[in-house]
Write a protein that holds these residues in place. Structure first.
Motif, PDB file in Angstrom:
ATOM      1  N   MET A   2      -9.718  -2.822  23.084  1.00 33.49           N
ATOM      2  CA  MET A   2      -8.636  -2.193  23.854  1.00 33.49           C
ATOM      3  C   MET A   2      -8.269  -0.850  23.230  1.00 33.49           C
ATOM      4  O   MET A   2      -8.491  -0.622  22.052  1.00 33.49           O
ATOM      5  CB  MET A   2      -7.401  -3.101  23.861  1.00 33.49           C
ATOM      6  CG  MET A   2      -6.649  -3.090  22.537  1.00 33.49           C
ATOM      7  SD  MET A   2      -5.098  -4.007  22.511  1.00 33.49           S
ATOM      8  CE  MET A   2      -3.992  -2.816  23.222  1.00 33.49           C
ATOM      9  N   THR A   3      -7.687   0.012  24.043  1.00 36.17           N
ATOM     10  CA  THR A   3      -7.063   1.206  23.492  1.00 36.17           C
ATOM     11  C   THR A   3      -5.694   0.760  22.998  1.00 36.17           C
ATOM     12  O   THR A   3      -4.885   0.271  23.771  1.00 36.17           O
ATOM     13  CB  THR A   3      -6.881   2.284  24.580  1.00 36.17           C
ATOM     14  OG1 THR A   3      -8.115   2.410  25.265  1.00 36.17           O
ATOM     15  CG2 THR A   3      -6.484   3.603  23.981  1.00 36.17           C
ATOM     16  N   VAL A   4      -5.484   0.925  21.715  1.00 35.01           N
ATOM     17  CA  VAL A   4      -4.218   0.454  21.155  1.00 35.01           C
ATOM     18  C   VAL A   4      -3.092   1.381  21.607  1.00 35.01           C
ATOM     19  O   VAL A   4      -3.177   2.583  21.449  1.00 35.01           O
ATOM     20  CB  VAL A   4      -4.315   0.390  19.613  1.00 35.01           C
ATOM     21  CG1 VAL A   4      -2.950   0.180  19.000  1.00 35.01           C
ATOM     22  CG2 VAL A   4      -5.264  -0.720  19.195  1.00 35.01           C
ATOM     23  N   PRO A   5      -2.048   0.838  22.228  1.00 35.53           N
ATOM     24  CA  PRO A   5      -0.961   1.688  22.700  1.00 35.53           C
ATOM     25  C   PRO A   5      -0.189   2.306  21.535  1.00 35.53           C
ATOM     26  O   PRO A   5      -0.298   1.850  20.400  1.00 35.53           O
ATOM     27  CB  PRO A   5      -0.074   0.740  23.506  1.00 35.53           C
ATOM     28  CG  PRO A   5      -0.510  -0.620  23.161  1.00 35.53           C
ATOM     29  CD  PRO A   5      -1.830  -0.564  22.498  1.00 35.53           C
TER      30      PRO A   5
ATOM     31  N   GLU B 165       5.926  -4.407   3.489  1.00 33.56           N
ATOM     32  CA  GLU B 165       5.451  -5.794   3.404  1.00 33.56           C
ATOM     33  C   GLU B 165       5.319  -6.356   4.820  1.00 33.56           C
ATOM     34  O   GLU B 165       6.257  -6.299   5.604  1.00 33.56           O
ATOM     35  CB  GLU B 165       6.482  -6.591   2.604  1.00 33.56           C
ATOM     36  CG  GLU B 165       6.001  -7.952   2.155  1.00 33.56           C
ATOM     37  CD  GLU B 165       7.117  -8.669   1.406  1.00 33.56           C
ATOM     38  OE1 GLU B 165       7.288  -8.416   0.201  1.00 33.56           O
ATOM     39  OE2 GLU B 165       7.823  -9.471   2.042  1.00 33.56           O
ATOM     40  N   VAL B 166       4.132  -6.848   5.120  1.00 32.87           N
ATOM     41  CA  VAL B 166       3.843  -7.391   6.454  1.00 32.87           C
ATOM     42  C   VAL B 166       3.442  -8.855   6.257  1.00 32.87           C
ATOM     43  O   VAL B 166       2.459  -9.144   5.568  1.00 32.87           O
ATOM     44  CB  VAL B 166       2.686  -6.614   7.118  1.00 32.87           C
ATOM     45  CG1 VAL B 166       2.354  -7.200   8.485  1.00 32.87           C
ATOM     46  CG2 VAL B 166       3.039  -5.130   7.230  1.00 32.87           C
ATOM     47  N   THR B 167       4.218  -9.762   6.850  1.00 34.23           N
ATOM     48  CA  THR B 167       3.927 -11.193   6.698  1.00 34.23           C
ATOM     49  C   THR B 167       3.578 -11.774   8.055  1.00 34.23           C
ATOM     50  O   THR B 167       4.343 -11.625   9.011  1.00 34.23           O
ATOM     51  CB  THR B 167       5.146 -11.930   6.112  1.00 34.23           C
ATOM     52  OG1 THR B 167       5.505 -11.306   4.886  1.00 34.23           O
ATOM     53  CG2 THR B 167       4.819 -13.398   5.851  1.00 34.23           C
TER      54      THR B 167
ATOM     55  N   ASP C 243      -0.426  -0.756   3.084  1.00 33.25           N
ATOM     56  CA  ASP C 243      -1.704  -0.053   2.818  1.00 33.25           C
ATOM     57  C   ASP C 243      -2.903  -0.856   3.325  1.00 33.25           C
ATOM     58  O   ASP C 243      -3.939  -0.282   3.664  1.00 33.25           O
ATOM     59  CB  ASP C 243      -1.888   0.190   1.312  1.00 33.25           C
ATOM     60  CG  ASP C 243      -0.865   1.161   0.757  1.00 33.25           C
ATOM     61  OD1 ASP C 243      -0.217   1.868   1.565  1.00 33.25           O
ATOM     62  OD2 ASP C 243      -0.716   1.203  -0.486  1.00 33.25           O
ATOM     63  N   ASP C 244      -2.788  -2.183   3.342  1.00 36.29           N
ATOM     64  CA  ASP C 244      -3.893  -3.028   3.818  1.00 36.29           C
ATOM     65  C   ASP C 244      -4.162  -2.812   5.308  1.00 36.29           C
ATOM     66  O   ASP C 244      -5.214  -3.225   5.822  1.00 36.29           O
ATOM     67  CB  ASP C 244      -3.573  -4.526   3.622  1.00 36.29           C
ATOM     68  CG  ASP C 244      -3.356  -4.898   2.166  1.00 36.29           C
ATOM     69  OD1 ASP C 244      -3.990  -4.279   1.297  1.00 36.29           O
ATOM     70  OD2 ASP C 244      -2.546  -5.813   1.903  1.00 36.29           O
ATOM     71  N   LEU C 245      -3.197  -2.235   6.022  1.00 34.54           N
ATOM     72  CA  LEU C 245      -3.356  -2.086   7.469  1.00 34.54           C
ATOM     73  C   LEU C 245      -4.346  -0.982   7.824  1.00 34.54           C
ATOM     74  O   LEU C 245      -4.757  -0.868   8.983  1.00 34.54           O
ATOM     75  CB  LEU C 245      -2.003  -1.832   8.136  1.00 34.54           C
ATOM     76  CG  LEU C 245      -0.916  -2.880   7.867  1.00 34.54           C
ATOM     77  CD1 LEU C 245       0.301  -2.604   8.730  1.00 34.54           C
ATOM     78  CD2 LEU C 245      -1.416  -4.304   8.105  1.00 34.54           C
ATOM     79  N   ALA C 246      -4.748  -0.167   6.834  1.00 33.29           N
ATOM     80  CA  ALA C 246      -5.703   0.922   7.089  1.00 33.29           C
ATOM     81  C   ALA C 246      -6.975   0.396   7.751  1.00 33.29           C
ATOM     82  O   ALA C 246      -7.582   1.090   8.571  1.00 33.29           O
ATOM     83  CB  ALA C 246      -6.027   1.636   5.786  1.00 33.29           C
ATOM     84  N   THR C 247      -7.366  -0.829   7.425  1.00 27.75           N
ATOM     85  CA  THR C 247      -8.597  -1.406   7.983  1.00 27.75           C
ATOM     86  C   THR C 247      -8.298  -2.387   9.122  1.00 27.75           C
ATOM     87  O   THR C 247      -9.172  -3.149   9.527  1.00 27.75           O
ATOM     88  CB  THR C 247      -9.387  -2.143   6.876  1.00 27.75           C
ATOM     89  OG1 THR C 247      -8.499  -3.086   6.247  1.00 27.75           O
ATOM     90  CG2 THR C 247      -9.895  -1.161   5.830  1.00 27.75           C
ATOM     91  N   ARG C 248      -7.056  -2.377   9.614  1.00 27.22           N
ATOM     92  CA  ARG C 248      -6.644  -3.308  10.675  1.00 27.22           C
ATOM     93  C   ARG C 248      -5.917  -2.499  11.757  1.00 27.22           C
ATOM     94  O   ARG C 248      -4.684  -2.456  11.799  1.00 27.22           O
ATOM     95  CB  ARG C 248      -5.727  -4.389  10.077  1.00 27.22           C
ATOM     96  CG  ARG C 248      -6.439  -5.277   9.036  1.00 27.22           C
ATOM     97  CD  ARG C 248      -5.402  -6.010   8.178  1.00 27.22           C
ATOM     98  NE  ARG C 248      -5.968  -7.025   7.310  1.00 27.22           N
ATOM     99  CZ  ARG C 248      -6.379  -6.802   6.061  1.00 27.22           C
ATOM    100  NH1 ARG C 248      -6.327  -5.587   5.533  1.00 27.22           N
ATOM    101  NH2 ARG C 248      -6.872  -7.791   5.338  1.00 27.22           N
ATOM    102  N   PRO C 249      -6.671  -1.839  12.643  1.00 27.19           N
ATOM    103  CA  PRO C 249      -6.070  -0.825  13.535  1.00 27.19           C
ATOM    104  C   PRO C 249      -4.985  -1.353  14.474  1.00 27.19           C
ATOM    105  O   PRO C 249      -3.988  -0.658  14.692  1.00 27.19           O
ATOM    106  CB  PRO C 249      -7.266  -0.271  14.315  1.00 27.19           C
ATOM    107  CG  PRO C 249      -8.430  -1.148  13.994  1.00 27.19           C
ATOM    108  CD  PRO C 249      -8.132  -1.870  12.722  1.00 27.19           C
TER     109      PRO C 249
ATOM    110  N   MET D  10      -2.952  -3.910  14.010  1.00 23.94           N
ATOM    111  CA  MET D  10      -1.759  -4.196  13.197  1.00 23.94           C
ATOM    112  C   MET D  10      -1.112  -2.906  12.716  1.00 23.94           C
ATOM    113  O   MET D  10       0.113  -2.772  12.705  1.00 23.94           O
ATOM    114  CB  MET D  10      -2.139  -5.050  11.980  1.00 23.94           C
ATOM    115  CG  MET D  10      -2.422  -6.497  12.329  1.00 23.94           C
ATOM    116  SD  MET D  10      -2.579  -7.486  10.823  1.00 23.94           S
ATOM    117  CE  MET D  10      -4.251  -8.058  11.042  1.00 23.94           C
ATOM    118  N   ARG D  11      -1.953  -1.943  12.341  1.00 23.09           N
ATOM    119  CA  ARG D  11      -1.413  -0.667  11.865  1.00 23.09           C
ATOM    120  C   ARG D  11      -0.628   0.020  12.980  1.00 23.09           C
ATOM    121  O   ARG D  11       0.449   0.566  12.768  1.00 23.09           O
ATOM    122  CB  ARG D  11      -2.537   0.243  11.364  1.00 23.09           C
ATOM    123  CG  ARG D  11      -2.014   1.556  10.797  1.00 23.09           C
ATOM    124  CD  ARG D  11      -3.116   2.444  10.294  1.00 23.09           C
ATOM    125  NE  ARG D  11      -4.114   2.674  11.339  1.00 23.09           N
ATOM    126  CZ  ARG D  11      -5.247   3.343  11.173  1.00 23.09           C
ATOM    127  NH1 ARG D  11      -5.548   3.843   9.991  1.00 23.09           N
ATOM    128  NH2 ARG D  11      -6.083   3.510  12.158  1.00 23.09           N
ATOM    129  N   ALA D  12      -1.187  -0.020  14.195  1.00 20.13           N
ATOM    130  CA  ALA D  12      -0.508   0.614  15.334  1.00 20.13           C
ATOM    131  C   ALA D  12       0.810  -0.087  15.633  1.00 20.13           C
ATOM    132  O   ALA D  12       1.818   0.559  15.966  1.00 20.13           O
ATOM    133  CB  ALA D  12      -1.419   0.591  16.557  1.00 20.13           C
TER     134      ALA D  12
END
Ligand SMILES: O=C(O)CCC(=O)C(=O)O
Ligand SMILES: [Fe+2]
Length: 202
Positions: A1-4, A106-108, A71-77, A79-81
């Motif tokens: 998907m195109t992440v909104p 912190e993302v749980t 910082d871990d979200l860099a590889t999880r587009p 979640m990062r968005a």
């Protein structure tokens, strides 16, 4: 998907309620395709069982979690968005003291299997500043503001898919520390997965 790029709702009213009352709920914040993209990313994660009993108040927990650093979200587009969209939506309301300084690191991700009892009445940690933002990615449960540690309900929110619950953290609205007691019940039908942003820095 195109992440909104943006959430489906302006968070202003809910942020003002959270600052005034300690807790607030906003339904329909994350559209279904975005939730599904995050859930697909989460399939690669390794969940850890929550301790059944935690802390001096003996909070009871039935679920599993993954704790990530922003910082871990860099590889999880996806979640990062989602993280960025929540932060942007909150920063649009800098008139509430603390929000402009809310940088959730912190993302749980928490998962509750069918039959789980959820988490009994507790306060989130004092180290979490300004705001705790709880998104539900799938499933639904009552998230209750409680009057006491026995879990007497003050107000119940429908934490269903796409919704957001906001809880006051230390310092929100200039109030030094008035974190709400709350509990989350077990999922209504099927598994519930939540995605929570917290800021550990001042
Ligand atoms: O999964 C949720 O809805 C959040 C539960 C909660 O209160 C917590 O993890 O501190
Ligand atoms: Fe909590």
């Amino acid at each position: 998907m195109t992440v909104p790029a943006a959430l489906a709702r302006d968070l202003g009213p809910a942020l003002h309620r959270a600052a005034a009352d300690g807790a607030a709920h906003e339904p329909g914040v994350v559209p279904a395709p975005w939730r599904e993209a995050v859930l697909a990313e989460l399939e690669a994660e390794r969940y850890v069982e929550l301790p059944a009993v935690e802390g001096p108040h003996r909070v009871r927990q039935q679920g599993e979690h993954v704790v990530l650093h922003a910082d871990d979200l860099a590889t999880r587009p996806a979640m990062r968005a989602l993280h960025r969209a929540v932060v942007d939506a909150v920063h649009r309301h800098p008139g509430i003291d603390g929000l402009a300084r809310w940088h959730p690191d912190e993302v749980t991700i928490q998962r509750y299997a069918p039959g789980s009892a959820g988490i009994s009445a507790h306060r989130d940690g004092r180290r979490h500043a300004y705001l705790v933002a709880i998104l539900t990615l799938e499933g639904s449960a009552r998230l209750r503001r409680c009057a006491d540690r026995e879990g007497t309900t003050v107000e119940a929110f429908d934490a269903d898919a796409g919704s957001l619950v906001l809880l006051r953290g230390r310092g929100l609205g200039g109030i030094p520390d008035d974190r709400p007691l709350h509990a989350v019940d077990g999922p209504r039908d099927g598994r519930r997965t939540s995605f929570t942003l917290r800021a550990t820095a001042p």
